[in-house]
Design a protein around this motif. Structure first.
Motif, PDB file in Angstrom:
ATOM      1  N   PRO A  35      -8.866  -8.234 -34.954  1.00 23.30           N
ATOM      2  CA  PRO A  35      -8.626  -9.654 -34.719  1.00 23.30           C
ATOM      3  C   PRO A  35      -9.460 -10.178 -33.550  1.00 23.30           C
ATOM      4  O   PRO A  35      -9.963  -9.398 -32.740  1.00 23.30           O
ATOM      5  CB  PRO A  35      -7.130  -9.724 -34.367  1.00 23.30           C
ATOM      6  N   SER A  36      -9.595 -11.468 -33.480  1.00 23.39           N
ATOM      7  CA  SER A  36     -10.270 -12.102 -32.351  1.00 23.39           C
ATOM      8  C   SER A  36      -9.580 -11.666 -31.056  1.00 23.39           C
ATOM      9  O   SER A  36      -8.353 -11.644 -30.970  1.00 23.39           O
ATOM     10  CB  SER A  36     -10.188 -13.621 -32.527  1.00 23.39           C
ATOM     11  N   GLY A  37     -10.383 -11.253 -30.075  1.00 24.12           N
ATOM     12  CA  GLY A  37      -9.818 -10.816 -28.806  1.00 24.12           C
ATOM     13  C   GLY A  37      -9.381  -9.370 -28.772  1.00 24.12           C
ATOM     14  O   GLY A  37      -8.839  -8.904 -27.766  1.00 24.12           O
ATOM     15  N   SER A  38      -9.627  -8.606 -29.861  1.00 24.01           N
ATOM     16  CA  SER A  38      -9.180  -7.208 -29.908  1.00 24.01           C
ATOM     17  C   SER A  38     -10.110  -6.270 -29.137  1.00 24.01           C
ATOM     18  O   SER A  38      -9.783  -5.099 -28.960  1.00 24.01           O
ATOM     19  CB  SER A  38      -9.042  -6.746 -31.358  1.00 24.01           C
ATOM     20  N   GLY A  39     -11.273  -6.783 -28.718  1.00 19.96           N
ATOM     21  CA  GLY A  39     -12.167  -5.962 -27.905  1.00 19.96           C
ATOM     22  C   GLY A  39     -13.436  -5.514 -28.607  1.00 19.96           C
ATOM     23  O   GLY A  39     -14.158  -4.657 -28.087  1.00 19.96           O
ATOM     24  N   LYS A  40     -13.737  -6.095 -29.758  1.00 19.22           N
ATOM     25  CA  LYS A  40     -14.903  -5.666 -30.540  1.00 19.22           C
ATOM     26  C   LYS A  40     -16.208  -5.832 -29.745  1.00 19.22           C
ATOM     27  O   LYS A  40     -17.008  -4.902 -29.653  1.00 19.22           O
ATOM     28  CB  LYS A  40     -14.999  -6.472 -31.850  1.00 19.22           C
ATOM     29  N   SER A  41     -16.404  -7.027 -29.191  1.00 17.62           N
ATOM     30  CA  SER A  41     -17.652  -7.260 -28.450  1.00 17.62           C
ATOM     31  C   SER A  41     -17.710  -6.398 -27.193  1.00 17.62           C
ATOM     32  O   SER A  41     -18.774  -5.860 -26.844  1.00 17.62           O
ATOM     33  CB  SER A  41     -17.792  -8.738 -28.084  1.00 17.62           C
ATOM     34  N   THR A  42     -16.582  -6.249 -26.528  1.00 16.68           N
ATOM     35  CA  THR A  42     -16.527  -5.402 -25.336  1.00 16.68           C
ATOM     36  C   THR A  42     -16.900  -3.966 -25.696  1.00 16.68           C
ATOM     37  O   THR A  42     -17.678  -3.309 -24.987  1.00 16.68           O
ATOM     38  CB  THR A  42     -15.128  -5.441 -24.708  1.00 16.68           C
ATOM     39  N   VAL A  90      -6.996  -8.486 -17.439  1.00 14.52           N
ATOM     40  CA  VAL A  90      -7.129  -8.222 -18.880  1.00 14.52           C
ATOM     41  C   VAL A  90      -7.771  -6.859 -19.121  1.00 14.52           C
ATOM     42  O   VAL A  90      -8.847  -6.566 -18.599  1.00 14.52           O
ATOM     43  CB  VAL A  90      -7.978  -9.311 -19.569  1.00 14.52           C
ATOM     44  N   ALA A 116      -9.595  -5.160 -21.750  1.00 15.03           N
ATOM     45  CA  ALA A 116     -10.268  -5.492 -23.012  1.00 15.03           C
ATOM     46  C   ALA A 116     -10.489  -4.256 -23.870  1.00 15.03           C
ATOM     47  O   ALA A 116     -10.490  -4.328 -25.096  1.00 15.03           O
ATOM     48  CB  ALA A 116     -11.598  -6.186 -22.734  1.00 15.03           C
ATOM     49  N   TYR A 145     -11.212  -6.885 -17.264  1.00 14.81           N
ATOM     50  CA  TYR A 145     -11.694  -8.112 -16.631  1.00 14.81           C
ATOM     51  C   TYR A 145     -10.511  -8.668 -15.852  1.00 14.81           C
ATOM     52  O   TYR A 145      -9.637  -9.289 -16.453  1.00 14.81           O
ATOM     53  CB  TYR A 145     -12.177  -9.112 -17.672  1.00 14.81           C
TER      54      TYR A 145
HETATM   55  N1  LIG Z   1     -16.537 -11.531 -19.502  1.00  7.42           N
HETATM   56  C1  LIG Z   1     -15.213 -11.599 -19.667  1.00  7.42           C
HETATM   57  N2  LIG Z   1     -14.399 -12.051 -18.681  1.00  7.42           N
HETATM   58  C2  LIG Z   1     -13.064 -12.106 -18.840  1.00  7.42           C
HETATM   59  N3  LIG Z   1     -12.407 -11.724 -19.948  1.00  7.42           N
HETATM   60  C3  LIG Z   1     -13.146 -11.261 -20.973  1.00  7.42           C
HETATM   61  C4  LIG Z   1     -14.581 -11.181 -20.890  1.00  7.42           C
HETATM   62  N4  LIG Z   1     -15.042 -10.676 -22.069  1.00  7.42           N
HETATM   63  C5  LIG Z   1     -13.949 -10.460 -22.834  1.00  7.42           C
HETATM   64  N5  LIG Z   1     -12.814 -10.811 -22.191  1.00  7.42           N
HETATM   65  C6  LIG Z   1     -11.438 -10.657 -22.727  1.00  7.42           C
HETATM   66  O1  LIG Z   1     -11.320  -9.364 -23.254  1.00  7.42           O
HETATM   67  C7  LIG Z   1     -10.616  -9.372 -24.474  1.00  7.42           C
HETATM   68  C8  LIG Z   1     -11.502  -8.809 -25.580  1.00  7.42           C
HETATM   69  O2  LIG Z   1     -12.567  -9.710 -25.802  1.00  7.42           O
HETATM   70  P1  LIG Z   1     -13.749  -9.405 -26.835  1.00  7.42           P
HETATM   71  O3  LIG Z   1     -14.270  -8.041 -26.598  1.00  7.42           O
HETATM   72  O4  LIG Z   1     -14.718 -10.531 -26.759  1.00  7.42           O
HETATM   73  O5  LIG Z   1     -12.972  -9.437 -28.235  1.00  7.42           O
HETATM   74  P2  LIG Z   1     -13.512  -9.722 -29.726  1.00  7.42           P
HETATM   75  O6  LIG Z   1     -14.986  -9.538 -29.721  1.00  7.42           O
HETATM   76  O7  LIG Z   1     -12.782  -8.731 -30.570  1.00  7.42           O
HETATM   77  O8  LIG Z   1     -13.110 -11.123 -30.073  1.00  7.42           O
HETATM   78  C9  LIG Z   1     -10.183 -10.801 -24.700  1.00  7.42           C
HETATM   79  O9  LIG Z   1      -8.878 -10.957 -24.182  1.00  7.42           O
HETATM   80  C10 LIG Z   1     -11.180 -11.598 -23.898  1.00  7.42           C
HETATM   81  O10 LIG Z   1     -10.623 -12.818 -23.486  1.00  7.42           O
END
Ligand SMILES: Nc1ncnc2c1ncn2[C@@H]1O[C@H](COP(=O)(O)OP(=O)(O)O)[C@@H](O)[C@H]1O
Ligand SMILES: [Mg+2]
Length: 243
Positions: A46-53, A25, A27, A22
């Motif tokens: 951890p939070s921000g490690s990329g799990k949702s991505t 970043v 991810a 992104y």
């Molecule tokens: N749509 C987006 N736009 C910009 N940055 C994003 C977006 N989605 C995730 N990120 C960034 O990508 C990284 C991983 O995010 P995410 O996958 O949500 O992590 P988690 O689910 O582990 O908390 C983070 O630094 C987050 O800020």
């Protein structure tokens, strides 16, 4: 680490060198992984490690910046938006933290929504089976607002299973639930694997939830850094401490 040299078809979904950026970043940073058919995998980090991505890329909700994601043998990157939407609706199940039910539809219509959107009718026996499993048989005509959080999430699980998908992705499905409702939802996902051969991927930050999985994959800064098989809450916590 799961070897990627074996044939992709033993995996419901497989990722090869998948990255997602992104802007500045990164991810997800070159992740390769296969989700074995009939397994329950937890993804932690951890939070921000990329799990949702990771989950969004693996499930076709997002297209990665680079790399390949396959559903069985099918390269999802080769699909048009329309084809991808249809594939998500018919062949993949989703459960989200916030349930995402349609407020104006009763329980039965919510559960059958992935079918009706595709112009398909529910197989009544399978629908009854799914409804029975999630314990909502007596509530089919209720609106979501009349249900507890735990009940709403069980409706969401039924909606995810109703199409008999090849894989179910759940992003923090128990984060908003009390421990007892959380256990109920986790047991439903576990039973779907053990009794229906379903493949399930569960993103969680809760070691107790992760302990329901066959294996736990640990993410850090967009990379898979470890895997723990046959986890318990204690071993997940201990493992966490070494990362
Ligand atoms: N749509 C987006 N736009 C910009 N940055 C994003 C977006 N989605 C995730 N990120 C960034 O990508 C990284 C991983 O995010 P995410 O996958 O949500 O992590 P988690 O689910 O582990 O908390 C983070 O630094 C987050 O800020
Ligand atoms: Mg997340």
């Amino acid at each position: 680490m799961q070897p990627m040299t074996t044939r992709a078809t033993q995996f419901a979904v497989s990722l090869e060198e998948v990255s997602q950026s992104y802007g500045e970043v990164t991810a997800l940073d070159g992740v390769s992984w296969g989700f074995r058919k009939g397994s329950l995998t937890a993804i932690m980090g951890p939070s921000g490690s990329g799990k949702s991505t990771f989950l969004h890329c693996a499930s076709g909700l997002d297209r990665p910046s680079s790399g390949t994601v396959r559903l069985g043998d099918l390269d999802m990157g080769g699909l048009s938006e329309t084809e991808l939407t249809r594939l998500r609706r018919e062949r993949i199940g989703f459960v989200f933290q916030g349930y995402n039910l349609m407020p104006s539809m009763d329980v039965e219509r919510n559960i059958t929504l992935p079918l009706s959107l595709g112009g398909r009718k529910a197989d009544r026996r399978w629908l009854d089976e799914v409804v029975h499993r999630v314990g909502m048989a007596g509530h089919l005509d209720r609106l979501p607002a009349r249900l507890s959080g735990g009940q709403q999430q069980r409706v969401a699980v039924a909606r995810a299973l109703v199409t008999r998908p090849e894989i179910v992705f759940a992003d923090e499905p128990t984060a908003a639930l009390d421990p007892r409702s959380a256990e109920h939802v986790l047991k439903l996902l576990r039973d779907a694997v053990d009794e229906m051969g379903q493949t399930v991927v569960l993103v969680t930050h809760d070691p107790v939830a992760a302990a329901w999985a066959d294996s736990v994959v640990f993410l850090s800064e967009g990379r898979i850094v470890d895997e723990l098989t046959a986890p318990s809450a204690a071993t997940v916590l201990a493992h966490w401490g070494t990362l």
